[in-house]
Design a protein around this motif. Structure first.
Motif, PDB file in Angstrom:
ATOM      1  N   SER A 166       0.784  -1.187   0.037  1.00 54.11           N
ATOM      2  CA  SER A 166      -0.016   0.018   0.118  1.00 54.11           C
ATOM      3  C   SER A 166       0.847   1.195  -0.137  1.00 54.11           C
ATOM      4  N   PHE A 167       1.997   1.133   0.692  1.00 59.38           N
ATOM      5  CA  PHE A 167       3.040   2.398   0.761  1.00 59.38           C
ATOM      6  C   PHE A 167       3.339   2.869  -0.835  1.00 59.38           C
ATOM      7  N   ARG A 168       3.650   1.689  -1.531  1.00 59.15           N
ATOM      8  CA  ARG A 168       4.172   1.935  -2.820  1.00 59.15           C
ATOM      9  C   ARG A 168       3.191   2.404  -3.821  1.00 59.15           C
ATOM     10  N   GLN A 169       1.890   1.490  -3.623  1.00 58.20           N
ATOM     11  CA  GLN A 169       1.025   2.098  -4.648  1.00 58.20           C
ATOM     12  C   GLN A 169       0.390   3.474  -4.177  1.00 58.20           C
ATOM     13  N   SER A 170       0.565   3.933  -2.988  1.00 56.32           N
ATOM     14  CA  SER A 170       0.549   5.519  -2.551  1.00 56.32           C
ATOM     15  C   SER A 170       1.273   6.368  -3.321  1.00 56.32           C
ATOM     16  N   MET A 171       2.749   6.022  -3.366  1.00 59.19           N
ATOM     17  CA  MET A 171       3.658   6.751  -3.910  1.00 59.19           C
ATOM     18  C   MET A 171       3.729   6.773  -5.510  1.00 59.19           C
ATOM     19  N   THR A 172       2.995   5.459  -6.120  1.00 59.96           N
ATOM     20  CA  THR A 172       2.886   5.661  -7.476  1.00 59.96           C
ATOM     21  C   THR A 172       1.982   6.613  -7.756  1.00 59.96           C
ATOM     22  N   ILE A 173       0.847   6.579  -7.073  1.00 58.38           N
ATOM     23  CA  ILE A 173      -0.368   7.357  -7.348  1.00 58.38           C
ATOM     24  C   ILE A 173      -0.018   8.855  -7.414  1.00 58.38           C
ATOM     25  N   SER A 174       0.742   9.177  -6.192  1.00 60.15           N
ATOM     26  CA  SER A 174       1.093  10.637  -5.907  1.00 60.15           C
ATOM     27  C   SER A 174       2.360  11.181  -6.614  1.00 60.15           C
ATOM     28  N   ASN A 175       2.993  10.311  -7.370  1.00 58.53           N
ATOM     29  CA  ASN A 175       3.954  10.485  -8.113  1.00 58.53           C
ATOM     30  C   ASN A 175       5.288  10.732  -7.321  1.00 58.53           C
ATOM     31  N   GLY A 176       5.272   9.935  -5.951  1.00 60.62           N
ATOM     32  CA  GLY A 176       6.675  10.008  -5.179  1.00 60.62           C
ATOM     33  C   GLY A 176       6.208  11.090  -4.020  1.00 60.62           C
ATOM     34  N   SER A 177       5.393  11.701  -4.063  1.00 64.15           N
ATOM     35  CA  SER A 177       5.069  12.584  -2.971  1.00 64.15           C
ATOM     36  C   SER A 177       4.473  12.093  -1.511  1.00 64.15           C
ATOM     37  N   ILE A 178       5.206  12.273  -0.463  1.00 66.39           N
ATOM     38  CA  ILE A 178       4.809  11.629   0.665  1.00 66.39           C
ATOM     39  C   ILE A 178       3.518  12.146   1.314  1.00 66.39           C
TER      40      ILE A 178
END
Lengths: 152, 346, 497
Positions: free
Chosen positions: C450-462
């Motif tokens: 889920s962390f990496r899905q989030s990062m892909t969706i946000s283009n890497g923005s935490i």
């Protein structure tokens, strides 16, 4: 230098983490993926390395009870290795000789090896249980278990 | 000793009780065996001499497993094949475990397996030693089509609007699918995006197993759900999602399905079919191949199987051995070039 | 009031004699499947699909649902008696159930498990009935950032899961997490740490690890103590007697964890296993005597048992009201719906109220049946423990071996089982706790995903992790749950100094 259990374990874990880290750095990376496949493994590897160093320098704080757990009488070591060997043989021959034969033999000899003297009960149990389980899986649930050299 | 006896009786009780409920299916099997002996004798051509094993290279309940189980069921019930047909699950590694097992059955005439696009894609990704070239394609029976769905209030109303936005900034749109990059859900989208002129190396794809895809599109985490038509039809009927395009050549049949536009009619000349069929091991007896080919033709034409197809939302797509082989070779070349461009080729 | 009429039709179906018969059949098969090694509800339902072809859909589904929650009910037996969980949802039940059985209170432990399961099942069906139509929105409310935060919250509890050295607990957890990284990475399709072996491409199955670390490691200790017999006499072992205090102690956790388990069950992907772990941790966190956990605590057994059964009912929310299968088992159930000519989804409740409400209503009866079927058998089942040790050891080994083989049908996994058994034995010997290992294994994998899905969706923005209310709240809770024990210990030291 390497006195104390924590030091030894710390060293082993440090080696483990270095091996894991080495492999993490070999993982391929892809463009356009913000957090790649290697990110989490690298983090884990470094964290384990730090923790193992911490363990290395921490004092042994085991209770007497815990220490006693590590003293295994020779007789028990033999028993454990024996059961381990039986398991290995079981796994190695499992698909060749089939579920029923191997399981019957395993249950009988393992119980006997561990000192169960009532051979009649042992024989009954070691035959009935595997056959019952086999019938449930294969005939009732139609899930195939290795039949091996037996015709059914 | 007494206690042990009690335990045994208890277990036996369980067995007896459980055995009871299944007697009906056991009887069926017994009858099958009787008829088989009669029909086996008066047949000069290649005939089955033992029971058939169909491997589903996946776990219980998936597409391969249902295809195998329902085909076996219809083949038996319609008396198309009089031998016992056992379905075995060889799960793992996206099919590679099952294929490796089948590779060991080289030359056997009684082992079949079900596969679809992954048998082309997984070897290309470098995760299986064996591809379709290592087996004997027997017959294709089913086709599924893909769909690209978005939330019902999304700003895109057709595929072109979506691809226009993606041409400007591919990173602004998140595509979600069930499988990993380089596998079906991903590649089907990439194929259409490529045909429309989007920079496919920059497409943002998220893999979400456990039905995460539809959830993520519904709650707005991701924008486009790339999946099979059947997975989204009900959500469209409930007015939660809209389908921008389906991947078939022509519109599909069905009350809801026929409302989905094809990509073709929107001017994007591309199609994608998730075919599914049966294979045998390498060096299968040509006579046996012919035998199975005919049986699967009969299966595909049968009414009982038509009903199964209707229930699952599958489409009919029969291809015999020769045609199937050629189709697979072409499809593999096509996929190879896409994976190469994406940098996913091993 | 369409809903009330619908509910009434549901009860009519469920209380017809056929309905009752099929529920009974379902829960019976389910309990049995749950007790059998390796077989979970997934395989049971998949096998039933062709058999039910052409049956009345409601009856068929009522039966399959019975198999599902019956399996979760029955799975706890082997966890408690043998430390060998039959299905993954009951791994957490062994934490306190097995110690309790070892103290000669096997009957009591099984009774607590049965009653907690019954209560968890029933409470969640009530919730399901009242809120099902509304809960659909809960099921889709969690995006990847929220899942990440939920898993983070679960992981922050690792230190509190075990006494003794915190460093050792953390090491266990990190190694468990490392094991979870083995296999194909779903976000890139890369094989990680597979050593070129095909058998590792799918990663290691949770049950292989659980059976290795718990059952096989325990067998090693049984081998060393093979000449002793189990504590307590046969009569005592089988006794179901719960004292008033026990009942009182159970009621709190059962109530709370039924609710929590139900909510976690609704979330696609979480399911009974994760629910049981999180409930166990939560209950330990708020317990007045957390040191009793892991040593045969009533609360520590009641919490996961109530939770996993509640989660099972919860899993029906996304399936029935959205057509979204949140777990392997519900995915197979979805297949069963299709074969029977039904399409679960948002329209099901309106189109086919007798199916929708029939399944829910049948769960009341199913849970009562489960209790009535199981309680009288407990004294007999509990006596498994009076089998002479050498024989018992062989049977536990047999149970574990079949259990693992029936998951993947691969001999490779049997070697893995043995390897994890050795690891589990060494971990015990050197006081590395196993629960953090297993918790990090199961939560870690989901957290990474889920962390990496989030990062892909946000283009890497935490910042995506803090933009969503659910994830923000959960992250704050995680920080608190991590910082509070530390702050507490510093404060109490200061006070002492």
């Amino acid at each position: 230098m390497l006195q104390g259990v924590n030091r030894k374990i710390g060293l082993i874990l440090a080696l483990l983490s270095i091996g894991y880290l080495y492999m993490s750095y070999q993982l391929p990376t892809y463009p356009y993926i913000p957090v790649d496949a290697d990110a989490v493994p690298k983090t884990l590897g470094w964290v384990l390395l730090v923790l193992s160093v911490a363990l290395f320098f921490s004092k042994d704080s085991d209770s007497e009870e815990q220490k006693a757990k590590r003293r295994i009488p020779k007789k028990d070591v033999k028993a454990l290795l024996g059961v381990g060997a039986l398991l290995l043989i079981y796994i190695m021959l499992f698909e060749t000789l089939g579920f029923i034969i191997m399981t019957v033999l395993f249950v009988y000899f393992c119980s006997w090896f561990l000192g169960y003297k009532n051979h009649i009960v042992n024989a009954i149990v070691s035959i009935v249980f595997p056959i019952a389980l086999y019938s449930i899986f294969v005939f009732m649930l139609q899930i195939k278990l290795p039949q091996g050299i037996l015709p059914f | 000793m007494k206690k042990l006896l009690a335990l045994l009786i208890f277990v036996l009780m369980f067995l007896a009780a459980c055995g009871g409920e299944n007697t009906s299916s056991n009887n069926d099997n017994a009858n099958d065996e009787d008829t088989e002996e009669n029909s086996g004798e008066d047949n000069d051509e290649w005939a089955l001499s033992e029971s058939i094993e169909i491997v589903a290279p996946a776990g219980a309940g998936g597409g391969w497993d249902t295809t195998a189980r329902m085909s076996a069921q219809v083949l038996t019930e319609e008396s198309l094949i009089d031998q016992d047909i056992g379905v075995v699950n060889k799960e793992g590694a996206g099919g590679a475990i099952g294929w490796a097992y089948m590779a060991e059955q080289e030359g056997s005439n009684h082992n079949l397996f079900v596969s679809s696009s992954p048998i082309l894609l997984v070897p290309l990704n470098g995760q299986s030693e064996y591809g379709h070239e290592d087996f004997t394609p027997i017959a294709n029976v089913i086709a599924d089509y893909g769909a690209f769905a978005v939330a019902k209030d999304a700003k895109w109303d057709n595929l072109n609007e979506l691809f226009e936005d993606m041409k400007e900034d591919p990173q602004s749109v998140t595509i979600v699918g069930t499988s990993a990059p380089g596998s079906m859900d991903h590649i089907q989208f990439v194929r259409f995006a490529k045909a429309a002129g989007v920079d496919i190396t920059k497409i943002k794809y998220v893999s979400a197993p456990d039905a995460g895809g539809v959830t993520q599109v519904l709650n707005g985490s991701a924008d486009v759900f790339s999946t099979g038509v059947a997975e989204v039809a009900e959500q469209v009927r409930a007015d939660k999602l809209k389908v921008l395009a389906v991947t078939s050549e022509e519109r599909l049949d069905g009350e809801v399905l026929s409302t989905f536009p094809t990509a073709k009619e929107q001017g994007i000349d591309e199609t994608f079919v998730n075919w599914r069929g049966f294979f045998g091991p390498k060096d299968m007896d040509p006579a046996a191949v012919e035998y199975y080919e005919n049986k699967f033709k009969e299966l595909s034409d049968s009414e009982a199987f038509a009903e199964v197809r209707a229930n699952y939302g599958w489409n009919e797509m029969y291809m015999g051995n020769e045609e199937y082989k050629q189709f697979l070779d072409e499809e593999k070349e096509n996929l190879k070039s896409i994976l190469e461009e994406l940098g996913l080729l091993e | 009031m369409g809903a009330i009429e619908g509910i009434l039709t549901g009860f009519e179906v469920a209380f017809s004699w056929e309905g009752i018969l099929f529920v009974l059949l379902g829960v019976f098969v389910g309990t049995f499947i749950g007790m059998l090694p390796g077989l979970g509800p997934i395989s049971a339902i998949a096998i039933m699909i062709p058999i039910t072809y052409g049956m009345d859909p409601t009856l068929a589904l009522v039966m399959m649902a019975g198999v599902y929650y019956g399996a979760v009910f029955g799975g706890s037996t082997s966890s408690i008696l043998l430390n060998a969980p039959g299905i993954s949802g009951t791994v957490a039940s062994s934490f306190d159930g097995y110690p309790m059985a070892q103290q000669g209170k096997a009957g009591k432990a099984l009774a607590i498990a049965a009653i907690s399961s019954f209560a968890g099942g029933t409470i969640s069906v009530v919730l399901l009935m009242i809120f099902a139509p509304m809960l659909a929105s809960v099921a889709i409310s969690f995006g990847p950032p929220a899942y990440f935060a939920l898993m983070l919250l679960g992981l922050t509890a690792i230190a509190s899961l075990s006494e003794g050295s915190t460093i050792k607990a953390l090491i266990s957890a990190v190694v468990g997490f490392m094991i979870a990284t083995i296999g194909i990475d779903p976000q890139t399709g890369t094989g990680r740490f597979t050593f070129g072996s095909m058998n590792l491409l799918d990663g290691i199955d949770f049950l292989v690890i659980a059976l290795g670390l718990f059952a096989i490691a325990e067998v090693c200790y049984l081998v060393m103590n093979r000449h002793k017999t189990a504590a307590g006499s046969g009569k005592e072992i089988g006794s179901l007697k719960l004292s008033k205090d026990d009942a009182k102690e159970m009621s709190g956790p059962v109530g709370r964890q039924s609710l929590l388990g139900f909510i976690l069950g609704i979330l696609p992907g979480a399911g009974a296993t994760i629910a049981s772990f999180i409930s166990y941790i939560a209950e330990k966190r708020i317990a007045k005597k957390p040191e009793e956990f892991g040593k045969g605590s009533v609360k520590g057994l009641a919490a996961p048992e109530a939770s996993n059964n509640a989660a099972t009912s919860g899993a029906f929310v996304p399936l029935l009201s959205l057509g979204i299968p949140g777990s392997g088992t519900t995915a197979v159930m979805l297949g069963a719906f299709l074969v029977l000519g039904l399409q679960p989804g948002p329209m099901l409740m309106g189109d086919r109220p007798e199916v929708f409400w029939g399944i829910i209503a049948s769960m009341y009866i199913g849970n009562i049946f489960l209790l009535v079927l199981n309680l009288p058998l407990i004294p007999y089942i509990a006596r498994i423990l009076t089998i002479p040790r050498p024989l018992l050891i062989s049977l536990v080994l047999m149970f574990s071996l079949i259990g693992v083989y029936a998951i993947s049908f691969s001999v490779f996994d049997l070697y893995l089982l043995l390897a994890f058994g050795v690891i589990g034995f060494l971990m015990r010997m050197f006081a590395f706790p196993a629960p953090p290992f297993i918790l990090a294994f199961i939560l870690g994998g989901m957290m990474e995903k889920s962390f990496r899905q989030s990062m892909t969706i946000s283009n890497g923005s935490i910042s995506i992790l803090f933009e969503n209310n659910i994830s923000l709240v959960l992250i704050i809770l995680s920080v608190l749950s991590f910082a509070f024990p530390i702050a507490n210990s510093i404060w109490s030291k200061k006070k002492a100094g």
